[in-house]
Design a protein around this motif. Sequence first.
Motif, mmCIF file in Angstrom:
data_model
loop_
_atom_site.group_PDB
_atom_site.id
_atom_site.type_symbol
_atom_site.label_atom_id
_atom_site.label_comp_id
_atom_site.label_asym_id
_atom_site.label_seq_id
_atom_site.Cartn_x
_atom_site.Cartn_y
_atom_site.Cartn_z
ATOM 1 N N HIS A 115 72.104 5.895 23.477
ATOM 2 C CA HIS A 115 72.184 6.320 22.189
ATOM 3 C C HIS A 115 70.629 5.687 21.648
ATOM 4 C CE1 HIS A 115 76.005 7.884 21.506
ATOM 5 N NE2 HIS A 115 76.694 6.807 22.012
ATOM 6 N N VAL A 160 75.348 4.154 17.007
ATOM 7 C CA VAL A 160 75.228 5.374 16.413
ATOM 8 C C VAL A 160 75.216 5.610 14.983
ATOM 9 C CG1 VAL A 160 76.399 6.570 18.420
ATOM 10 C CG2 VAL A 160 77.850 5.656 16.477
ATOM 11 N N TRP A 459 75.449 11.209 16.873
ATOM 12 C CA TRP A 459 75.012 11.405 18.369
ATOM 13 C C TRP A 459 73.769 12.480 18.139
ATOM 14 C CZ3 TRP A 459 77.966 11.181 23.092
ATOM 15 C CH2 TRP A 459 79.004 9.957 23.193
#
Length: 483
Positions: A115, A160, A459
């Motif tokens: 991420h 995230v 995301w």
Amino acid sequence: MTATVTREYRKFYIGGQWVDPVEPRILEVVNPATERVAGTVALGSAADVDRAVAAARDAFPSWSTTTVKERLEVLRNILEAHQARTGDLAAALIEEMGAPSALANGFQVDLVAGHLTTAIDVLENFAFEEQRGGSLVVKEPIGVCGLITPWNWPMALIAVKVFPALATGCTMVLKPSENAPFTGQIIAEILDAAGVPAGVFNLVQGDGPGVGVPLSAHPDVAMVSFTGSVRAGIEVARNAASTVKRVTQELGGKGPNIVLDDADFADNIGKGVASMMLNSGQTCSAPSRMLVPSARMAEAANIAREAAAQVTVGDPSGEFSIGPVVSGGQFAKIQALIQQGIDEGATLVAGGTGRPDGLPTGYYVKPTVFADVTNDMTIAREEIFGPVLTILGYDSIDHAIDIANDTEYGLAGFVAGADLEQARAVARRIRAGSVAINDGFDFGSPFGGYKKSGNGREWGEFGFHDYLEVKAVLGYAPDTAAS
């Protein structure tokens, strides 16, 4: 309950400093594999939230006007600092939530790097300004963000939120789950080591009433990002409503997994069982409702039984597929739902109530599979959040899609089959924020839910949008508008 306390986290990270709480209160964190205290963490209060929000508010004017290049440098420093602490993060995760070593040192840690790398890639090319006719459309950081994260994938769900917030120029206050606070503390140490400017990132540990409520209600917080249960998400939204702040939520799920009737049927049943059991079933996007052709229910049950037998349960430090669930409360909830499945007439294919043999201590749950489930049964409708799979039958593809969509949730869906065109057609009809065909995975895809599974998306590039306000500057180029 007696044990040697191995971790003591008694300070919060506020304004670039490790500071004592205003009101000293301590929470014992229990290792779910041993049922013994693994460490202690300070519990915050509204006064600590006020200090953290003030630090974030003071840092916002400077951080929000940094260049993309400056923010990229900070994110790359975080990536380097993270790589130096992966072993520490994995060890903490094993202690706080009982994740097996292979999962903790593998996918759990890898998700953070994935991420973060994705956020860096997105930031390098993100359009914060766009000319539209005679107007300039500008995307500006929203302000101070309150980030509230859960315990099941604690590092990834911090990642995230924190990394997109940093990338877009926001400042923030993070409240990790009190059930898994160790990894959040180490992430704060990583950000400090990486040189994140003082006040940009702040950490206050605590529970929902003590920290979550004042953070979500705080008038100087412009946006709250919450991941957790539907019940808690509703409370966050209520607390935030009086200040009309933005609220994004990633909540529960009851993911349908439609297994198509084709040559890959047996293989896809086995994969579906293994996927459901990952992380002891403690995943909001897990494929918890497997849908199979009714005529092949007995065959699916036999395959699932064999697949469940391959899911080993034991000490997280050993070579086992899954460890315990996170807490005694979670264990009790799962046991009650398994018993309810039996009482309501579902066929118990594997597992059942009680701990696995040879594991008298620890919150271990047997990998459990039910067949002949109907969608009105409790185990087909409630999020169990444990290693429990339900198998339902369908008579046609239309019937399968009706069952899949007959839920108050809409976080994730799955389609498994050899016929890609058919799988694509089925995926389009599932009402969920993400639908994976044959275990598809993509860090850049949007993740979030329909219905009671929440709102907003995380995301990739989509994870940036909720941290930005959109401003239209009209008349920016009047000559262009006139022509």
